[in-house]
Design a protein around this motif. Structure first.
Motif, PDB file in Angstrom:
ATOM      1  N   THR A  80       0.825  -1.202   0.000  1.00  0.00           N
ATOM      2  CA  THR A  80       0.000   0.000   0.000  1.00  0.00           C
ATOM      3  C   THR A  80       0.862   1.255   0.000  1.00  0.00           C
ATOM      4  O   THR A  80       0.577   2.213  -0.728  1.00  0.00           O
ATOM      5  N   GLY A  81       1.922   1.234   0.800  1.00  0.00           N
ATOM      6  CA  GLY A  81       2.821   2.381   0.845  1.00  0.00           C
ATOM      7  C   GLY A  81       3.425   2.661  -0.520  1.00  0.00           C
ATOM      8  O   GLY A  81       3.475   3.802  -0.976  1.00  0.00           O
ATOM      9  N   GLY A  82       3.871   1.600  -1.182  1.00  0.00           N
ATOM     10  CA  GLY A  82       4.458   1.754  -2.516  1.00  0.00           C
ATOM     11  C   GLY A  82       3.444   2.297  -3.505  1.00  0.00           C
ATOM     12  O   GLY A  82       3.740   3.212  -4.284  1.00  0.00           O
ATOM     13  N   ALA A  83       2.227   1.759  -3.445  1.00  0.00           N
ATOM     14  CA  ALA A  83       1.186   2.195  -4.372  1.00  0.00           C
ATOM     15  C   ALA A  83       0.855   3.668  -4.148  1.00  0.00           C
ATOM     16  O   ALA A  83       0.690   4.445  -5.091  1.00  0.00           O
ATOM     17  N   LEU A  84       0.801   4.049  -2.884  1.00  0.00           N
ATOM     18  CA  LEU A  84       0.476   5.433  -2.544  1.00  0.00           C
ATOM     19  C   LEU A  84       1.541   6.373  -3.101  1.00  0.00           C
ATOM     20  O   LEU A  84       1.231   7.428  -3.671  1.00  0.00           O
ATOM     21  N   ALA A  85       2.804   5.973  -2.940  1.00  0.00           N
ATOM     22  CA  ALA A  85       3.887   6.807  -3.462  1.00  0.00           C
ATOM     23  C   ALA A  85       3.746   6.942  -4.975  1.00  0.00           C
ATOM     24  O   ALA A  85       3.891   8.034  -5.531  1.00  0.00           O
ATOM     25  N   GLY A  86       3.441   5.831  -5.650  1.00  0.00           N
ATOM     26  CA  GLY A  86       3.264   5.871  -7.102  1.00  0.00           C
ATOM     27  C   GLY A  86       2.143   6.818  -7.486  1.00  0.00           C
ATOM     28  O   GLY A  86       2.271   7.629  -8.410  1.00  0.00           O
ATOM     29  N   ALA A  87       1.035   6.747  -6.747  1.00  0.00           N
ATOM     30  CA  ALA A  87      -0.105   7.602  -7.056  1.00  0.00           C
ATOM     31  C   ALA A  87       0.271   9.070  -6.886  1.00  0.00           C
ATOM     32  O   ALA A  87      -0.088   9.919  -7.707  1.00  0.00           O
ATOM     33  N   LEU A  88       1.034   9.359  -5.833  1.00  0.00           N
ATOM     34  CA  LEU A  88       1.414  10.752  -5.596  1.00  0.00           C
ATOM     35  C   LEU A  88       2.326  11.264  -6.705  1.00  0.00           C
ATOM     36  O   LEU A  88       2.160  12.392  -7.183  1.00  0.00           O
ATOM     37  N   VAL A  89       3.280  10.438  -7.111  1.00  0.00           N
ATOM     38  CA  VAL A  89       4.183  10.859  -8.186  1.00  0.00           C
ATOM     39  C   VAL A  89       3.384  11.123  -9.458  1.00  0.00           C
ATOM     40  O   VAL A  89       3.589  12.123 -10.156  1.00  0.00           O
ATOM     41  N   LEU A  90       2.443  10.223  -9.717  1.00  0.00           N
ATOM     42  CA  LEU A  90       1.616  10.368 -10.914  1.00  0.00           C
ATOM     43  C   LEU A  90       0.801  11.669 -10.862  1.00  0.00           C
ATOM     44  O   LEU A  90       0.731  12.421 -11.836  1.00  0.00           O
ATOM     45  N   ALA A 125      -7.743  10.021 -12.567  1.00  0.00           N
ATOM     46  CA  ALA A 125      -8.526   8.867 -12.113  1.00  0.00           C
ATOM     47  C   ALA A 125      -8.295   7.674 -13.034  1.00  0.00           C
ATOM     48  O   ALA A 125      -8.081   6.546 -12.578  1.00  0.00           O
ATOM     49  N   ALA A 126      -8.309   7.935 -14.355  1.00  0.00           N
ATOM     50  CA  ALA A 126      -8.112   6.841 -15.304  1.00  0.00           C
ATOM     51  C   ALA A 126      -6.711   6.258 -15.163  1.00  0.00           C
ATOM     52  O   ALA A 126      -6.518   5.037 -15.184  1.00  0.00           O
ATOM     53  N   ALA A 127      -5.727   7.137 -14.978  1.00  0.00           N
ATOM     54  CA  ALA A 127      -4.345   6.654 -14.861  1.00  0.00           C
ATOM     55  C   ALA A 127      -4.160   5.865 -13.567  1.00  0.00           C
ATOM     56  O   ALA A 127      -3.435   4.868 -13.531  1.00  0.00           O
ATOM     57  N   LEU A 128      -4.846   6.302 -12.505  1.00  0.00           N
ATOM     58  CA  LEU A 128      -4.744   5.554 -11.246  1.00  0.00           C
ATOM     59  C   LEU A 128      -5.350   4.165 -11.401  1.00  0.00           C
ATOM     60  O   LEU A 128      -4.876   3.194 -10.819  1.00  0.00           O
ATOM     61  N   LEU A 129      -6.395   4.096 -12.222  1.00  0.00           N
ATOM     62  CA  LEU A 129      -6.993   2.792 -12.502  1.00  0.00           C
ATOM     63  C   LEU A 129      -5.958   1.881 -13.165  1.00  0.00           C
ATOM     64  O   LEU A 129      -5.784   0.716 -12.783  1.00  0.00           O
ATOM     65  N   CYS A 130      -5.245   2.424 -14.149  1.00  0.00           N
ATOM     66  CA  CYS A 130      -4.190   1.647 -14.815  1.00  0.00           C
ATOM     67  C   CYS A 130      -3.115   1.249 -13.811  1.00  0.00           C
ATOM     68  O   CYS A 130      -2.659   0.104 -13.789  1.00  0.00           O
ATOM     69  N   LEU A 131      -2.732   2.213 -12.983  1.00  0.00           N
ATOM     70  CA  LEU A 131      -1.670   1.956 -12.005  1.00  0.00           C
ATOM     71  C   LEU A 131      -2.065   0.822 -11.065  1.00  0.00           C
ATOM     72  O   LEU A 131      -1.298  -0.117 -10.839  1.00  0.00           O
ATOM     73  N   SER A 132      -3.272   0.874 -10.540  1.00  0.00           N
ATOM     74  CA  SER A 132      -3.697  -0.188  -9.617  1.00  0.00           C
ATOM     75  C   SER A 132      -3.721  -1.531 -10.301  1.00  0.00           C
ATOM     76  O   SER A 132      -3.359  -2.544  -9.714  1.00  0.00           O
TER      77      SER A 132
END
Ligand SMILES: Nc1ncnc2c1ncn2[C@@H]1O[C@H](COP(=O)(O)OP(=O)(O)O)[C@@H](O)[C@H]1O
Ligand SMILES: [Mg+2]
Lengths: 399, 281
Positions: free
Chosen positions: A95-105, A276-283
């Protein structure tokens, strides 16, 4: 738990912030739109177009690609194994890693959108505000008698040229005497001959002066711009002109221009939508990454991207034609498995609601329903995270 | 009282199609209590790291089980109780040494100030004070090892599982690690370490087990395993020639055989530590 997740997020963010190229990339992101417009635009019109199209396409195409590539390599071996000596749960690590990715994005896309905003202030033009939500009805002429029929409300109302059918749209009251707007429509080919016209639709107006034609201009295959003079309350008449093409539209696809305004709100909406769409791809990529290697995850992400962007476009209109004929003729033709698959594919929701981009590219304000669309995609992205975290927890880490 | 219980542990690595590839562990049983240092010895590929990875929940055993203070590996309770130093470094290269320790402190539930204070102390303890502000990316293997050990220490766990803690360390580093381990033993911690270099563990372990191809060959205290009961070694200082002659005569009188009598050589390691130790202090 939250403290540990945040600590991991903070550490992972450091990697992005401390990368040697970060300042350069940030600069490039901000300068991308204004510089492109400045270098490639020869006149004010071209520059305004460039500013809009580079912003829109960057957010629509590059952002999800970036999310997929970044997401694939986010849980790097180092980060992935790092948790082993950490007194944190593996799911917290994920979760921490994903959160960091989302923030960078979000940060990098905000820089890019910020550049779009700057470009717009410098070279852009105001956007047109449109009104919508008119009611559509239908009229049919037979043996000199006009018969009226109610439309389908929110859904598509269809007009068949073979029965001399026309669509009647009530227009909201117009402040001035000039009327202009766009119609977006769908066509169904009856397969009884080849289509002829480039624009299988004519637009007319019924107002205090009676019925008169409006000038129209084709914008794209399914989109038409009209303008003319109006006097008092009016009805728009949409007439299918090609005998083999049945035309249908919905109230919110008929838009009348009422005002002009700056682009800030629209860019913000596009940004939210695209994030939102990019976060969907990221997840989705992280979900795969929880179990597989980075290249596998990236491939899976690209596959998802193509499914969500291309397939709905490839979905042929034959399904719609079948539905329409079934409704008109009262018989339901048997459909093959392949056809059913086609229908299913055509019904997949798209990664981006295309209309938002079309509106913006056409120098019109992005409609407010972008928020809802973004919210749905964000929810889908959030729903995938716990699944990824659980999978990552279950995985054995051999090396 | 911390304890680690390994019962009848087996692990078979299978390939993608589920075919058996390697039997890495075969019915291994060990147990270890607080205040004890247990050394796992064996050649490369004998299953030491596999044992450790199962004990910290990275791998699941094919059969048998491990408990740490009675908890299953990978559970939060076991995770909290365990400090694990993996075989190769898993530090984040873009953080500096102090940040690494503070991150580990935060994850162990320390508040900011305590974590910072402990990080400083530990940097001193592992001789990395001078490199505290440098990024881990530029650290040599031995420096990374020291930092890894410090990051295990900051959480203050009950059970230490250290996979080849001295690999890549210079002799001074190795001595430092051995001192640390001795300290931890005094504090009543349970310590499980491995090595393929036999000499490294000799003077730190209370008990050792020899592992080969996943099977336990021998297990016991160093005294049980190594003591030679049929010889006696005597060292004299100063080496007075008269006294030596007298002792030799006495031995001959009693009918004993003197197997060696000479001025002992220092080992290269002792020499190294002597000159570098002097140089630094
Ligand atoms: N992920 C893995 N997949 C297949 N075989 C493995 C894996 N990890 C370790 N092995 C095998 O298990 C055996 C024991 O390995 P390991 O526990 O790492 O030995 P060591 O005692 O040197 O630490 C070796 O034969 C090794 O090749
Ligand atoms: Mg090993």
């Amino acid at each position: 738990m939250i403290r540990r997740v945040l600590a991991i997020t903070g550490a992972a963010l450091m990697e992005a912030l401390r990368a040697r190229l970060s300042p350069l990339i940030a600069l490039v992101l901000v300068a991308a739109v204004p510089m492109t417009a400045l270098v490639l635009g020869e006149d004010a019109d071209t520059r305004a177009w460039l500013v809009r199209s580079v912003t829109a396409e960057g957010l629509r195409v590059l952002l999800p690609l970036g999310a997929i590539l970044g997401g694939g390599f986010l849980l790097k071996p180092n980060l992935k194994r790092g948790w082993t000596i950490l007194p944190a749960r593996r799911a917290e690590y994920f979760t921490g890693g994903a959160l960091a990715g989302a923030l960078v994005l979000m940060l990098s896309s905000a820089l890019f959108a910020g550049g779009g905003l700057i470009g717009n202030l410098a070279f852009g033009s105001d956007l047109t505000v449109t009104s919508q939500g008119v009611e559509i009805n239908k009229q049919r002429e037979r043996d000199g008698v006009t018969v009226y029929a109610e439309g389908k409300g929110e859904g598509y109302t269809w007009a068949n040229p073979n029965y001399n059918e026309e669509l009647l749209a009530e227009l909201p009251a117009q402040p001035g005497n000039d009327l202009s707007g766009t119609i977006e429509f769908r066509m169904v080919w009856t397969a009884e001959g080849a289509p002829r016209d480039r624009a299988p639709v004519a637009v007319a107006l019924i107002d205090a002066d009676g019925r008169h034609e409006l000038e129209s201009r084709v914008l794209s295959r399914y989109r038409l711009h009209f303008h003319g003079r109006v006097n008092g309350p009016a009805q728009l008449v949409i007439t299918p002109t090609d005998p083999v093409l049945i035309i249908g539209t919905t109230p919110d696809r008929i838009r009348v221009e009422v005002d002009r305004t700056g682009a800030t709100g629209s860019i913000l909406r596009l940004w939210v939508l695209c994030v939102a769409a990019a976060l969907l791809c990221l997840s989705a990529v992280l979900l795969v990454r929880a179990l597989a290697t980075a290249p596998t995850a990236v491939l899976a992400g690209l596959l998802l991207l193509s499914v969500l962007t291309m397939l709905p476009n490839l979905g042929p209109t034959s399904g719609m034609a079948r539905d329409r004929r079934a409704a008109v003729e009262g018989v339901r033709p048997d459909i093959t498995l392949a056809q059913r698959l086609e229908d299913e594919l055509a019904a997949i929701p798209r990664l981006h609601p295309e209309t938002a981009f079309d509106e913006y590219l056409g120098a019109r304000v992005v409609p407010g329903n972008a928020w809802g669309d973004a919210g749905l995609r964000l929810l889908a992205a959030l729903a995938m995270l716990p699944i990824g975290a659980l999978l990552f927890r279950a995985r054995q880490i051999a090396r | 009282m911390p304890d680690v219980e390994i019962t009848n542990l087996s692990k078979t690595f299978r390939d993608f199609f589920g075919r058996r590839r390697v039997q890495a562990l075969d019915g291994l049983s060990l147990s270890l209590r607080g205040g004890e240092v247990f050394g796992l010895l064996g050649p490369n590929g004998s299953g030491k790291s596999t044992t450790f990875k199962i004990a910290v929940g990275l791998l699941r055993p094919s059969s048998g089980q491990v408990t740490i203070n009675g908890h299953k590996p990978g559970s939060l309770a076991a995770r909290r109780a365990t400090g694990f130093l993996p075989e190769d470094s898993t530090l984040l290269p873009f953080l500096n040494a102090a940040e690494t320790l503070r991150l580990h402190g935060a994850l162990a539930g320390l508040d900011r100030a305590t974590a910072a204070k402990k990080a400083d102390e530990l940097l001193e303890r592992v001789d990395l004070k001078h490199a505290g502000k440098r990024r881990v990316k530029g650290f040599s293997k031995g420096m990374q090892r020291r930092l890894g050990i410090a990051s295990v220490l900051i959480a203050d766990p009950d059970v230490f599982i250290l996979d080849e803690p001295t690999s890549g360390l210079d002799p001074l580093g190795a001595v430092l690690v051995k001192d640390l381990i001795a300290d931890l033993r005094k504090q009543g911690k349970a310590i499980l370490i491995s090595s393929h270099l036999l000499g490294e563990l000799e003077n730190v372990c209370d008990r050792v087990a020899f592992l080969n191809k996943g099977k336990l060959l021998r297990e016991g205290t160093l005294d049980e395993l190594l003591r030679e009961h049929d010889v006696h070694e005597l060292r004299l200082s100063p080496p007075d020639p008269e006294a030596i002659k007298a002792l030799a005569a006495l031995a001959a009188e009693k009918g004993l055989k003197i197997m060696s009598s000479r001025a002992p050589m220092r080992t290269l390691e002792q020499f190294y530590i002597k000159i570098l130790g002097k140089d630094e202090s």
